[in-house]
Design a protein around this motif. Structure first.
Motif, PDB file in Angstrom:
ATOM      1  N   ASP A 270       0.850  -1.185   0.000  1.00 29.24           N
ATOM      2  CA  ASP A 270       0.000   0.000   0.000  1.00 29.24           C
ATOM      3  C   ASP A 270       0.887   1.237   0.000  1.00 29.24           C
ATOM      4  O   ASP A 270       2.015   1.220   0.504  1.00 29.24           O
ATOM      5  CB  ASP A 270      -0.892   0.035   1.245  1.00 29.24           C
ATOM      6  CG  ASP A 270      -1.807  -1.175   1.343  1.00 29.24           C
ATOM      7  OD1 ASP A 270      -2.098  -1.757   0.289  1.00 29.24           O
ATOM      8  OD2 ASP A 270      -2.202  -1.523   2.460  1.00 29.24           O
ATOM      9  N   VAL A 271       0.369   2.326  -0.544  1.00 28.97           N
ATOM     10  CA  VAL A 271       1.124   3.573  -0.585  1.00 28.97           C
ATOM     11  C   VAL A 271       0.221   4.693  -0.078  1.00 28.97           C
ATOM     12  O   VAL A 271      -0.991   4.705  -0.339  1.00 28.97           O
ATOM     13  CB  VAL A 271       1.630   3.869  -2.015  1.00 28.97           C
ATOM     14  CG1 VAL A 271       0.472   4.015  -2.982  1.00 28.97           C
ATOM     15  CG2 VAL A 271       2.521   5.084  -2.052  1.00 28.97           C
ATOM     16  N   GLY A 272       0.792   5.613   0.679  1.00 28.21           N
ATOM     17  CA  GLY A 272       0.028   6.725   1.202  1.00 28.21           C
ATOM     18  C   GLY A 272      -0.340   7.719   0.115  1.00 28.21           C
ATOM     19  O   GLY A 272       0.426   7.945  -0.831  1.00 28.21           O
ATOM     20  N   LEU A 282      -0.065  10.602  -4.802  1.00 29.57           N
ATOM     21  CA  LEU A 282       0.722   9.770  -3.908  1.00 29.57           C
ATOM     22  C   LEU A 282       1.726  10.614  -3.142  1.00 29.57           C
ATOM     23  O   LEU A 282       2.293  11.566  -3.665  1.00 29.57           O
ATOM     24  CB  LEU A 282       1.439   8.680  -4.688  1.00 29.57           C
ATOM     25  CG  LEU A 282       0.571   7.728  -5.522  1.00 29.57           C
ATOM     26  CD1 LEU A 282       1.403   6.545  -5.996  1.00 29.57           C
ATOM     27  CD2 LEU A 282      -0.631   7.243  -4.738  1.00 29.57           C
ATOM     28  N   GLY A 283       1.948  10.220  -1.869  1.00 30.73           N
ATOM     29  CA  GLY A 283       2.925  10.916  -1.042  1.00 30.73           C
ATOM     30  C   GLY A 283       2.444  11.026   0.384  1.00 30.73           C
ATOM     31  O   GLY A 283       1.246  11.196   0.631  1.00 30.73           O
ATOM     32  N   GLY A 284       3.363  10.898   1.306  1.00 33.21           N
ATOM     33  CA  GLY A 284       3.013  10.997   2.711  1.00 33.21           C
ATOM     34  C   GLY A 284       2.500   9.684   3.263  1.00 33.21           C
ATOM     35  O   GLY A 284       2.168   8.755   2.523  1.00 33.21           O
ATOM     36  N   SER A 285       2.421   9.604   4.584  1.00 29.74           N
ATOM     37  CA  SER A 285       1.911   8.409   5.240  1.00 29.74           C
ATOM     38  C   SER A 285       0.400   8.355   5.133  1.00 29.74           C
ATOM     39  O   SER A 285      -0.295   9.370   5.273  1.00 29.74           O
ATOM     40  CB  SER A 285       2.326   8.399   6.715  1.00 29.74           C
ATOM     41  OG  SER A 285       1.668   7.367   7.415  1.00 29.74           O
ATOM     42  N   GLY A 286      -0.126   7.165   4.923  1.00 31.25           N
ATOM     43  CA  GLY A 286      -1.569   7.009   4.863  1.00 31.25           C
ATOM     44  C   GLY A 286      -2.252   7.259   6.190  1.00 31.25           C
ATOM     45  O   GLY A 286      -3.471   7.458   6.235  1.00 31.25           O
ATOM     46  N   ASP A 287      -1.476   7.250   7.268  1.00 28.74           N
ATOM     47  CA  ASP A 287      -2.041   7.514   8.594  1.00 28.74           C
ATOM     48  C   ASP A 287      -2.065   8.994   8.932  1.00 28.74           C
ATOM     49  O   ASP A 287      -2.617   9.381   9.976  1.00 28.74           O
ATOM     50  CB  ASP A 287      -1.227   6.766   9.667  1.00 28.74           C
ATOM     51  CG  ASP A 287      -1.352   5.250   9.511  1.00 28.74           C
ATOM     52  OD1 ASP A 287      -2.432   4.787   9.103  1.00 28.74           O
ATOM     53  OD2 ASP A 287      -0.362   4.542   9.790  1.00 28.74           O
ATOM     54  N   ALA A 288      -1.467   9.848   8.095  1.00 31.96           N
ATOM     55  CA  ALA A 288      -1.449  11.284   8.364  1.00 31.96           C
ATOM     56  C   ALA A 288      -2.835  11.866   8.134  1.00 31.96           C
ATOM     57  O   ALA A 288      -3.642  11.323   7.369  1.00 31.96           O
ATOM     58  CB  ALA A 288      -0.422  11.972   7.464  1.00 31.96           C
TER      59      ALA A 288
END
Length: 371
Positions: A270-272, A282-288
């Motif tokens: 998975d990708v953030g 796309l970019g950054g954490s998915g939890d952000a």
């Protein structure tokens, strides 16, 4: 009738024609179907043979004389008109030339070149294989059992005939058979085995069609076989690739346990991402905050049965493999919203999303920009 005088009058009228239109009217008057000279030619049919021998050459001479004069006068008038035009017109040679229609590089071709450029920088070679496969290379050698749903008729395009060994033939459902063929070729060339680092791009076929699936699509798979390979190598490779492809340093991956017959352990990658102006970026954490996780590809450590089917000893050699849809990552990178448009052949779509032939992907200039 005085044909010589008639010719002289015709020549005088031709010489005095004011312009090309007047000259054309005169030609029709003299030599057209209803023209005066054409009428004289028709009278020859009613004459006796003796009169025809006497009068015929005179009428023919009249016709040829008028024709030659008309041709010469027309050429002279056209030449004079051209000279006058050249004398009065001018061309600004400093102005840019008018643009000519240009073709474009299809986004899939562009992305395949980008992938090859990125993985070549990491030491990967490009391997290819047949699109019409046998079920051993496509399924059995990849540890996909007879009962697996992927082998069902509703998922796979089978051919009615079999190969010389009695194996079912089909349109390959993934480029994984290239991994088996590469391992077998390496073992054939070097019975002791050798490190393998390849990507296998190409067309694959599955019985599926909607906004995000088509019966034919493009896939690239990667395979690394060496000694001491582990999941850390896999994650680094995928992270390096995705950062280079999407040209962002903030790509964050999440590896989720999964199941694939040909890898063990298997992981979904998975990708953030975040939604920016209605598009997934796309970019950054998915939890952000404001972000999420999106499944992008499947991967894992190569199953020991697959390594053995490739002619290698799984106790000595290990490896990882991954697969990703080329069309899908093209959609994510360049903002396309319907997979079916890739195969419609719409010139307007290609003009909007296509690439100039000069947009050669390089890591130094950027994989999606002109070199």
């Amino acid at each position: 009738m005085d044909y010589a005088a008639t010719l002289e009058q015709a020549l005088a009228r031709i010489a005095n024609a004011a312009d090309l239109d007047a000259l054309e009217q005169l030609r029709v008057e003299l030599l057209g179907k209803q023209g005066s000279i054409s009428g004289l030619m028709k009278t020859l049919g009613g004459m006796s043979p003796e009169d025809r021998q006497t009068v015929g050459p005179q009428i023919q001479g009249l016709r040829e004389g008028a024709t030659s004069a008309l041709t010469a006068r027309k050429a002279a008038m056209e030449s004079a008109a051209l000279e006058a035009r050249l004398a009065t017109e001018s061309i600004d040679l400093t102005l840019p030339a008018p643009s000519a229609p240009r073709g474009t590089v299809h986004p899939v071709s562009q992305v395949l070149d980008e992938l090859a450029e990125i993985f070549a920088d990491m030491g990967f070679a490009v391997a290819t294989g047949p699109e019409i496969e046998d079920d051993w290379h496509n399924f059995t050698a990849l540890n996909i059992p007879e009962s697996h749903p992927a082998r069902a008729m509703h998922d796979t395009f089978y051919f009615p005939d079999k190969d010389a060994e009695g194996r079912s033939m089909l349109l390959r459902t993934h480029t994984s058979p290239v991994q088996i063929r590469t391992m077998l070729d390496v073992v054939k060339a070097n019975p002791g085995g050798a490190p393998i680092r390849i990507i296998a791009p190409g067309r694959v076929y599955r019985s599926d069609s909607d906004a995000t699936h088509t019966p034919m699509f493009h896939q690239v798979e990667g395979l690394v076989i060496d000694k001491g390979i582990h999941l850390g190598h896999l994650k680094w490779t995928l992270e390096t690739f995705l950062k280079a492809f999407f040209e962002r340093d903030d790509i964050v991956l999440r590896l989720r346990p999964s199941y694939f017959p040909f890898t063990e352990p298997s992981v979904e990658v998975d990708v953030g991402f975040a939604i920016v102006n209605g598009k997934r970026v796309l970019g950054g954490s998915g939890d952000a905050p404001g972000h999420g996780w999106m499944e992008l590809l499947g991967s894992g450590m190569v199953n020991h049965h697959v390594i053995r089917a490739g002619g290698l000893d799984p106790d000595e050699w290990q490896g990882f493999a991954f697969g990703i849809g080329v069309d899908r990552i093209a959609m994510l990178k360049y903002g396309m919203d319907d997979l079916r448009a890739f195969f419609d052949g719409d010139a307007r779509w290609l003009a909007h999303y296509g690439f100039s032939a000069h947009d050669a992907p390089t890591l130094s200039a950027g994989v999606g920009t002109a070199a």
